[in-house]
Design an enzyme around this catalytic site. Sequence first.
Site, PDB file in Angstrom:
ATOM      1  N   ASP A   1       0.866  -1.191   0.000  1.00  0.00           N
ATOM      2  CA  ASP A   1       0.000   0.000   0.000  1.00  0.00           C
ATOM      3  C   ASP A   1       0.895   1.231   0.000  1.00  0.00           C
ATOM      4  O   ASP A   1       1.254   1.784   1.037  1.00  0.00           O
ATOM      5  CB  ASP A   1      -0.932  -0.026   1.215  1.00  0.00           C
ATOM      6  N   ALA A   2       1.272   1.627  -1.201  1.00  0.00           N
ATOM      7  CA  ALA A   2       2.334   2.615  -1.383  1.00  0.00           C
ATOM      8  C   ALA A   2       1.832   3.888  -2.049  1.00  0.00           C
ATOM      9  O   ALA A   2       2.448   4.929  -1.949  1.00  0.00           O
ATOM     10  CB  ALA A   2       3.451   2.013  -2.223  1.00  0.00           C
ATOM     11  N   LYS A   3       0.725   3.790  -2.751  1.00  0.00           N
ATOM     12  CA  LYS A   3       0.107   4.940  -3.440  1.00  0.00           C
ATOM     13  C   LYS A   3       1.135   5.712  -4.261  1.00  0.00           C
ATOM     14  O   LYS A   3       1.213   6.921  -4.202  1.00  0.00           O
ATOM     15  CB  LYS A   3      -0.635   5.812  -2.428  1.00  0.00           C
ATOM     16  N   ARG A   4       1.920   4.970  -5.050  1.00  0.00           N
ATOM     17  CA  ARG A   4       2.930   5.575  -5.889  1.00  0.00           C
ATOM     18  C   ARG A   4       2.325   6.033  -7.218  1.00  0.00           C
ATOM     19  O   ARG A   4       1.147   5.795  -7.495  1.00  0.00           O
ATOM     20  CB  ARG A   4       4.060   4.571  -6.158  1.00  0.00           C
TER      21      ARG A   4
ATOM     22  N   ASP B   1      -1.492  10.047   1.370  1.00  0.00           N
ATOM     23  CA  ASP B   1      -2.320   8.962   1.895  1.00  0.00           C
ATOM     24  C   ASP B   1      -3.258   9.584   2.929  1.00  0.00           C
ATOM     25  O   ASP B   1      -3.194  10.790   3.174  1.00  0.00           O
ATOM     26  CB  ASP B   1      -1.401   7.888   2.514  1.00  0.00           C
TER      27      ASP B   1
END
EC number: 4.1.1.23
Lengths: 273, 273
Positions: A91-94, B96
């Site tokens: 869960d890195a939201k890159r 995030d």
Amino acid sequence: MNRKTLFEQIKQKKSFLCVGLDTDPAKIPAHLLKEADPIYEFNKQIIDATQEYTVAYKPNIAFYEALGTKGWESLQKTLEYIPKSIFTIADAKRGDIGNTSSLYAKAFFETMDFDSITVAPYMGIDSVKPFLEFKDKWVILLALTSNEGSMDFQLTRSAEGKPLFQEVLEKSSKWGTPENMMYVVGATRGEKIAEVRKIVPEHFFLVPGVGAQGGSLKDVAKYGMNSECGLLVNSSRGIIYASNGEDFAEAAGKEAKKLQEEMAVLLDKYLSL
Amino acid sequence: MNRKTLFEQIKQKKSFLCVGLDTDPAKIPAHLLKEADPIYEFNKQIIDATQEYTVAYKPNIAFYEALGTKGWESLQKTLEYIPKSIFTIADAKRGDIGNTSSLYAKAFFETMDFDSITVAPYMGIDSVKPFLEFKDKWVILLALTSNEGSMDFQLTRSAEGKPLFQEVLEKSSKWGTPENMMYVVGATRGEKIAEVRKIVPEHFFLVPGVGAQGGSLKDVAKYGMNSECGLLVNSSRGIIYASNGEDFAEAAGKEAKKLQEEMAVLLDKYLSL
């Protein structure tokens, strides 16, 4: 991991539970702090206690990154400890321009061996596509999140009357397939999940926000389930911090079991498993 | 670093150049590969050769993350080597939910000591605000990027006729101030920069896309400069890979000097420095 194997796991365990490994040194039981790597030790025991009930683990990368190189080592060891039959989500939201997204893909799919990564859509097609070039690896694209700020831009309606999250779903679903893309869909609003399900009937959704963030598991299943389940429902704090005593792993196992049992009922109801 | 100090540096060096440290093991000169830490050695020599002409360094974090814990060590050492008078940008494009963005902020502003970080806006206010709580640290929010995919969502017009990037600028500029927020504004379209400048007259812009990505420095200055310069123009590949022989640092210095000299002319023209 491919979609078929994931669905097999869901049927076998009668679970679509994802456990969020948001492991925070300030929140783990005191007795672990004397270990050489308290974060890994905590994760290991959580994995031992919950793996029977879960089909996915999702470490939020921020928790590890905040600890510097030691955190990355804990993450790598944790990833290696997770049984190969369980789906893993970075869960890195890159997301960055094409050649740079390729490097993030390399970091999470090669240097580490995650099955999937969460990606932010703002930079568009060339920020997402590089992640889709790896066999049996997945992009989980942010569509409709469950936080307060999701209202700032995700619901903004276009001239054609479509909210931004719909534009994201419609466009991005052409970049990949339901075999290599999932969507993050917040669980705080059941009717919103139904709206998303209509736009992308086949894709899996990663659903955060059940439990601590207030969503209802029953609503998620009612509005979001498709013929191959199509759901991974995440719980982080509600499971991993169920107790902060020496019984933390046992307590986590119990919470995971409770959710799994609810999920078994819902899978029976909607899929007749 | 605060805005006043940044502007002082710009005036003193007659430069608004940012050098992108997108350091790729496959592209650095062969003779460096025998060093214990080739990435750091490359960066160190690039910094030595370019620091006279530049006011900011911007490592793109993907390049380091792709190398695992060794990459993070190279990054940390590079950051420590950069003179304190030069502004540092973690080009990380993070973002995030609130408590998680706090951890990213901690990673880049405390565990490491960057002056600023690039952040993606899709998740809204609570994904951005945690970064703004650190004194003399900056958020550089993606507004209008220079890549192909920027057309997918950033230009989508709302029912009121505003493109998404304008919504992002208008809303987010109320979350912080021109003292702790900047925007990423792509340089491939001069008239677009003018449009953005109208919406946020005071903020600094980080402008990628000059050089390799095709933007014109003259147009950027003409359309984007404000009374305190308000621009950091980035060049990565054009400087750091100017040569891949033993003279790479010297060649990088020459390219940086060339850009700085063009910038001095533009600063004279628009700000009478």
